[in-house]
Design an enzyme around this catalytic site. Structure first.
Site: not given
Length: 236
Positions: A168, A119, A177, A26, A180
């Site tokens: 997410e 992703h 994110c 994260c 992301g």
């Protein structure tokens, strides 16, 4: 936040999404981690090394209060993402490829990679009008992604600036994110759409992502601010 698991590593941390599932990485959490351990007096270092479930990250506090995270190199090998492209033929673009994911009776072209977590990046003309809340859940739970996937909706503004929304895994759409943002920029660079340093505007704020090319780590820089404090009982 857990104690050092090994010499040369300052801390270990574990991240759970709001559905209870543990996640591998994260980016925004990593920046918040630096702010937390420094404000709590757990360290006075400006460079902190932390172990996550599948990596050791280097986190750097900058003089302006922003935090730079070495997110490690992106992963493109499909089994490692993991992604199963059975029945799909890739579309070549900019020296890389996009996959036509079958969704809702049609197909959606997407770039697929991992930043320590999976992703799928979908380019859109207008991120505000993108079907994030309808298409996002379909992509997240698609059988081609055996561990589910984060769905990023990317609008390219110019070669150094993009806008981004992310659906997410286990959390739904979030205000920002970090992984992301990294995945979206890496995808844009490999598809020939972006330069090596890109500002990513999310609904939660601005991130700067830098990537020098294959085999190199991705660097993410952005702010972290304490919003509130509370207490919760956590079962061991």
């Amino acid at each position: 936040v857990r104690p050092s698991p090994a010499p040369g590593v300052d801390f270990e941390y574990v991240i759970h999404n709001n559905d209870g599932g543990e996640v591998e990485h994260c980016g925004n959490g990593a920046r918040c981690f630096v702010r937390f351990v420094r404000e709590r007096g757990l360290t006075d270092k400006n460079i902190i090394r932390v172990r996550t479930v599948n990596a050791v990250l280097e986190l750097r506090m900058l003089p302006d209060g922003r935090v730079t995270v070495d997110m490690g190199p992106p992963v493109f090998e499909l089994p490692a993402i993991p992604f199963d492209p059975s029945g799909m033929a890739p579309e070549a673009l900019g020296g890389w490829q996009r996959w036509p994911l079958p969704v809702g009776g049609g197909t959606v072209p997407m770039a697929v990679l991992s930043m320590g977590n999976p992703h799928a990046v979908i380019e859109v003309d207008d991120v505000d009008a993108a079907p994030v809340t309808t298409l996002g859940p379909q992509v997240e739970t698609h059988p081609a992604f055996p561990r589910r996937v984060n769905a990023g909706f990317l609008q390219v503004v110019d070669r150094g600036a993009v806008r981004l929304r992310v659906w997410e895994r286990g959390a739904g759409e979030t205000l920002a994110c970090g992984t992301g943002a990294c995945a979206a920029v890496v995808a844009g660079i490999r598809l020939g759409r972006l330069d090596a340093k890109v500002d990513v505007q999310t609904r939660g704020g601005l991130l700067t992502i830098e990537w020098a090319g294959e085999g190199q780590p991705v660097f993410m820089t952005g702010p972290a601010t304490t919003v509130f404090e509370g207490e919760v009982d956590i079962p061991q």
